[in-house]
Design an enzyme around this catalytic site. Structure first.
Site, PDB file in Angstrom:
ATOM      1  N   TYR A  30       0.847  -1.192   0.000  1.00 59.28           N
ATOM      2  CA  TYR A  30       0.000   0.000   0.000  1.00 59.28           C
ATOM      3  C   TYR A  30       0.885   1.246   0.000  1.00 59.28           C
ATOM      4  O   TYR A  30       0.617   2.213  -0.709  1.00 59.28           O
ATOM      5  CB  TYR A  30      -0.916   0.011   1.229  1.00 59.28           C
ATOM      6  CG  TYR A  30      -1.952  -1.080   1.220  1.00 59.28           C
ATOM      7  CD1 TYR A  30      -3.199  -0.875   0.631  1.00 59.28           C
ATOM      8  CD2 TYR A  30      -1.693  -2.322   1.788  1.00 59.28           C
ATOM      9  CE1 TYR A  30      -4.150  -1.880   0.615  1.00 59.28           C
ATOM     10  CE2 TYR A  30      -2.640  -3.332   1.774  1.00 59.28           C
ATOM     11  CZ  TYR A  30      -3.865  -3.100   1.185  1.00 59.28           C
ATOM     12  OH  TYR A  30      -4.806  -4.096   1.168  1.00 59.28           O
TER      13      TYR A  30
ATOM     14  N   GLU B 198      -0.767 -16.943  -9.929  1.00 54.85           N
ATOM     15  CA  GLU B 198       0.188 -16.153 -10.704  1.00 54.85           C
ATOM     16  C   GLU B 198       1.624 -16.624 -10.467  1.00 54.85           C
ATOM     17  O   GLU B 198       2.383 -16.771 -11.423  1.00 54.85           O
ATOM     18  CB  GLU B 198       0.038 -14.662 -10.365  1.00 54.85           C
ATOM     19  CG  GLU B 198      -1.269 -14.089 -10.868  1.00 54.85           C
ATOM     20  CD  GLU B 198      -1.398 -12.590 -10.644  1.00 54.85           C
ATOM     21  OE1 GLU B 198      -0.394 -11.921 -10.298  1.00 54.85           O
ATOM     22  OE2 GLU B 198      -2.523 -12.062 -10.811  1.00 54.85           O
TER      23      GLU B 198
ATOM     24  N   CYS C  71      -6.095  -5.473  -7.708  1.00 52.52           N
ATOM     25  CA  CYS C  71      -5.911  -5.051  -6.315  1.00 52.52           C
ATOM     26  C   CYS C  71      -5.431  -6.207  -5.446  1.00 52.52           C
ATOM     27  O   CYS C  71      -4.868  -5.981  -4.373  1.00 52.52           O
ATOM     28  CB  CYS C  71      -7.177  -4.410  -5.762  1.00 52.52           C
ATOM     29  SG  CYS C  71      -8.654  -5.401  -5.933  1.00 52.52           S
ATOM     30  N   HIS C  72      -5.602  -7.437  -5.910  1.00 49.98           N
ATOM     31  CA  HIS C  72      -5.113  -8.589  -5.150  1.00 49.98           C
ATOM     32  C   HIS C  72      -3.587  -8.618  -5.082  1.00 49.98           C
ATOM     33  O   HIS C  72      -3.026  -9.317  -4.240  1.00 49.98           O
ATOM     34  CB  HIS C  72      -5.644  -9.904  -5.754  1.00 49.98           C
ATOM     35  CG  HIS C  72      -5.206 -10.160  -7.160  1.00 49.98           C
ATOM     36  ND1 HIS C  72      -5.853  -9.591  -8.243  1.00 49.98           N
ATOM     37  CD2 HIS C  72      -4.185 -10.907  -7.663  1.00 49.98           C
ATOM     38  CE1 HIS C  72      -5.245  -9.988  -9.354  1.00 49.98           C
ATOM     39  NE2 HIS C  72      -4.231 -10.779  -9.023  1.00 49.98           N
TER      40      HIS C  72
ATOM     41  N   ASN D  17     -12.465  -0.588  -5.643  1.00 49.52           N
ATOM     42  CA  ASN D  17     -12.123  -1.014  -6.997  1.00 49.52           C
ATOM     43  C   ASN D  17     -13.275  -1.836  -7.584  1.00 49.52           C
ATOM     44  O   ASN D  17     -13.552  -2.937  -7.123  1.00 49.52           O
ATOM     45  CB  ASN D  17     -10.844  -1.855  -6.968  1.00 49.52           C
ATOM     46  CG  ASN D  17     -10.492  -2.462  -8.317  1.00 49.52           C
ATOM     47  OD1 ASN D  17     -11.047  -2.106  -9.347  1.00 49.52           O
ATOM     48  ND2 ASN D  17      -9.557  -3.398  -8.302  1.00 49.52           N
TER      49      ASN D  17
END
Length: 163
Positions: free
Chosen positions: A101, A159, A132-133, A124
């Site tokens: 953040y 990912e 945003c993850h 979002n």
């Protein structure tokens, strides 16, 4: 304003879109009433269309299968100028990587605004596509995600495993 829903590996997802692009993507944990209220207030009353006439879900499913690393879907971000700055910065986080953040706050020129960044992430409307993850706490912990921390962890693992 149009929308359709589809089943994905994480559950049912709704996609809301206008001629400018996708304006909202819901996660399985989202409350339908809240989403429809959000869409009606900011855009128009949505009408359901046949998903077979559109292909937005194909990229999302490919992503969830680990076969797509970068979305090409058109999006239309609508929010405050601060929110849009935050969301646009999220689009710069590479697949398989995370940022804090604080990092996002510094990148958009608001070094002490990391709590405000969290607020923007919470708003979002296009989760997954606007990733945003990929934002984590400074201590490396997974915090705050509309779909739940378990889903956030699942997406990050997906990912990492497919870099």
């Amino acid at each position: 304003m149009k929308y359709y829903d589809f089943e994905s590996s994480i559950g049912k997802i709704n996609i809301f879109f206008a001629s400018e692009g996708i304006v909202c993507l819901t996660l399985p944990s989202d409350r339908q009433e809240d989403t429809f209220s959000y869409i009606e207030k900011r855009f128009d009353i949505p009408y359901k269309v046949d998903k077979e006439d559109y292909n937005y879900h194909e990229e999302i499913n490919l992503y969830l299968e680990g076969k797509l690393k970068k979305f090409t879907l058109p999006i239309f971000l609508r929010g405050t100028s601060f929110q849009k700055k935050v969301w646009e910065e999220l689009l710069n986080i590479p697949y398989g990587e995370t940022r804090t953040y604080k990092y996002i706050a510094e990148k958009i020129g608001s070094a002490k605004g990391y709590r405000a960044v969290g607020g923007a992430l919470n708003k979002n409307p296009i989760a997954i596509i606007v990733p945003c993850h990929r934002v984590i706490g400074s201590n490396g912990k997974l915090v705050g995600f509309a779909g739940g921390v378990e889903l956030k962890d699942q997406l990050l693992k997906l990912e990492r495993d497919n870099i």
